[in-house]
Design a protein around this motif. Structure first.
Motif, short mmCIF file in Angstrom:
data_model
loop_
_atom_site.label_atom_id
_atom_site.label_comp_id
_atom_site.label_asym_id
_atom_site.label_seq_id
_atom_site.Cartn_x
_atom_site.Cartn_y
_atom_site.Cartn_z
N TYR A 15 56.14 68.80 0.97
CA TYR A 15 57.87 69.07 1.15
C TYR A 15 58.32 70.16 0.28
O TYR A 15 59.45 70.71 0.84
N PHE A 16 58.03 69.65 -0.88
CA PHE A 16 58.50 70.97 -1.69
C PHE A 16 58.20 72.39 -1.33
O PHE A 16 58.95 73.23 -1.52
N ALA A 17 56.81 72.42 -0.86
CA ALA A 17 56.65 74.15 -0.55
C ALA A 17 57.30 74.62 0.76
O ALA A 17 57.75 75.59 0.68
N ALA A 18 57.46 73.57 1.80
CA ALA A 18 58.37 73.80 3.02
C ALA A 18 59.83 74.13 2.55
O ALA A 18 60.49 74.98 3.08
N ALA A 19 60.39 73.36 1.51
CA ALA A 19 61.56 73.74 0.99
C ALA A 19 61.83 75.23 0.27
O ALA A 19 62.69 76.00 0.72
N LEU A 20 60.63 75.43 -0.46
CA LEU A 20 60.67 76.89 -1.05
C LEU A 20 60.24 77.95 0.02
O LEU A 20 61.07 78.91 -0.27
N SER A 57 65.94 94.52 -0.35
CA SER A 57 66.81 94.33 -1.28
C SER A 57 66.38 93.49 -2.42
O SER A 57 64.97 92.85 -2.23
N VAL A 58 66.85 93.00 -3.54
CA VAL A 58 66.44 92.22 -4.54
C VAL A 58 66.46 90.89 -3.80
O VAL A 58 65.39 90.02 -4.34
N TYR A 59 67.40 90.59 -3.02
CA TYR A 59 67.24 88.98 -2.49
C TYR A 59 66.05 89.23 -1.74
O TYR A 59 65.06 87.97 -1.49
N GLY A 60 65.67 90.13 -0.71
CA GLY A 60 64.42 90.16 0.11
C GLY A 60 63.21 89.98 -0.67
O GLY A 60 62.28 89.22 -0.41
N MET A 61 62.98 90.69 -1.74
CA MET A 61 61.87 90.51 -2.60
C MET A 61 61.69 89.27 -3.36
O MET A 61 60.57 88.77 -3.31
N THR A 62 62.99 88.51 -3.54
CA THR A 62 62.86 87.30 -4.21
C THR A 62 62.34 86.39 -3.01
O THR A 62 61.62 85.43 -3.57
N GLY A 63 62.88 86.58 -2.01
CA GLY A 63 62.51 85.76 -0.67
C GLY A 63 61.03 85.81 -0.64
O GLY A 63 60.25 84.84 -0.27
N CYS A 64 60.15 86.99 -0.63
CA CYS A 64 58.77 87.17 -0.50
C CYS A 64 58.06 86.48 -1.60
O CYS A 64 57.17 85.58 -1.52
N LEU A 65 58.60 86.40 -2.84
CA LEU A 65 58.01 85.76 -3.98
C LEU A 65 58.03 84.28 -3.67
O LEU A 65 57.02 83.40 -4.10
N LEU A 66 59.30 83.70 -3.22
CA LEU A 66 59.40 82.23 -3.08
C LEU A 66 58.37 81.81 -1.79
O LEU A 66 57.62 80.47 -2.05
N ILE A 67 58.14 82.67 -0.85
CA ILE A 67 57.26 82.29 0.18
C ILE A 67 55.82 82.50 -0.35
O ILE A 67 54.99 81.37 0.21
N LEU A 68 55.57 83.01 -1.15
CA LEU A 68 54.17 83.25 -1.88
C LEU A 68 53.89 81.90 -2.56
O LEU A 68 52.99 81.42 -2.65
N ALA A 69 55.07 81.55 -3.50
CA ALA A 69 55.03 80.30 -4.08
C ALA A 69 54.88 79.12 -3.54
O ALA A 69 54.16 78.10 -3.71
#
Length: 298
Positions: free
Chosen positions: A123-128, A268-280
């Motif tokens: 569930y935590f991963a799904a939220a991330l 963008s910075v937001y997009g790169m952050t989003g990619c990192l969150l999906i990897l996490a």
């Protein structure tokens, strides 16, 4: 390598293929109507798998496998159809985020339909993953419209497809199950094209088959359809539906990477952050897998 790990890596390859072909499909449907494109794409993929299956296995189709394959094909078609129509009324970024909500829908449906006991980390991963998808697409929800609702139905259809693929994959022949579902999508796509795109197809039939369209059809039929859906149908029995949904959340990451490499789009910075969150999210979903899901690895 354990079967569950091999399955996850193979499904990650599927997500990479889908993400990397997004650009060429986007260009192709500028010349060929989307329902007609999907009809040709899925028909070609079904024929390719049927020809291969005749060489590697006995072509036996039971009534149960036929019904299971049709069910999967209907869910898969609805996902593509709702997404295509929804894009007429909403933005691609919002559509990408809402489609990705299947990351959250699948764990809930797994408990209800499959009686899976999801770990808290799932569930935590799904939220991330959902947060990552939001940042990656920078969705604007200041105004919701009918297109957003249609794309949500798309997300639900894809979620049901993942759920029931997991349910059927271990009890039916993967070749027959994949061929039937791809054939179903092709039939329903051609039917939809006849209802909604008939005049467009008739007027522009000869001019539709440009080099870009033919290239897109070959690549998507062979790799993004025949190979991808056979891999999912064959290997999802070794992993959970929730983890499959999280793995598929990486598709827009690969799409963004492909767009950067081939057409120079920059995140963008937001997009790169989003990619990192999906990897996490994907790494979180794998945490403590060995202790809690040994039954899937044997």
């Amino acid at each position: 390598m354990k079967k569950s790990s091999a399955a996850d890596l193979s499904l990650l390859l599927v997500a990479l293929i889908w993400g990397s072909t997004f650009v060429i499909v986007q260009k192709a449907i500028q010349f060929m109507p989307p329902h007609f494109f999907n009809g040709v794409r899925f028909f070609a993929a079904a024929v390719i798998l049927a020809m291969i299956s005749l060489r590697v296995t006995r072509f036996r189709l039971s009534k149960e496998t036929l019904l299971a394959g049709i069910s999967l094909g209907v869910f898969l078609f609805l996902g593509y159809a709702f997404q295509t129509v929804g894009l007429l009324y909403t933005t691609s970024s919002k559509a990408g985020f809402i489609t990705g909500l299947s990351v959250m829908i699948v764990p809930l449906l797994s408990i209800w339909l499959l009686r899976e006991r999801a770990r808290k980390t799932v569930y935590f991963a799904a939220a991330l993953g959902t947060a990552g998808l939001y940042l990656l697409t920078l969705s604007d929800f200041s105004s919701l419209n009918i297109g957003d609702l249609l794309v949500f139905f798309c997300a639900a259809a894809f979620a049901f497809h993942i759920i029931f693929t997991g349910k059927f994959s271990g009890s039916h022949d993967a070749w027959m199950l994949t061929i039937v579902q791809l054939g179903t999508v092709s039939f329903l796509s051609f039917s939809s094209s006849g209802l909604f795109e008939a005049s467009n197809v008739k007027e522009n039939f000869r001019s539709m088959f440009t080099f870009e369209v033919l290239f897109a059809l070959i690549v998507t039929a062979l790799f993004a359809t025949a190979f991808a859906f056979f891999v999912q149908t064959k290997l999802q029995q070794y992993t959970t539906a929730s983890r499959v949904a999280l793995i598929y959340a990486s598709e827009p990451v690969f799409a963004a990477l492909t767009a950067f490499i081939f057409i120079g789009e920059r995140l963008s910075v937001y997009g790169m952050t989003g990619c990192l969150l999906i990897l996490a999210a994907m790494l979180t979903a794998e945490w403590k897998q060995d202790k809690t899901e040994e039954s899937l690895s044997t």
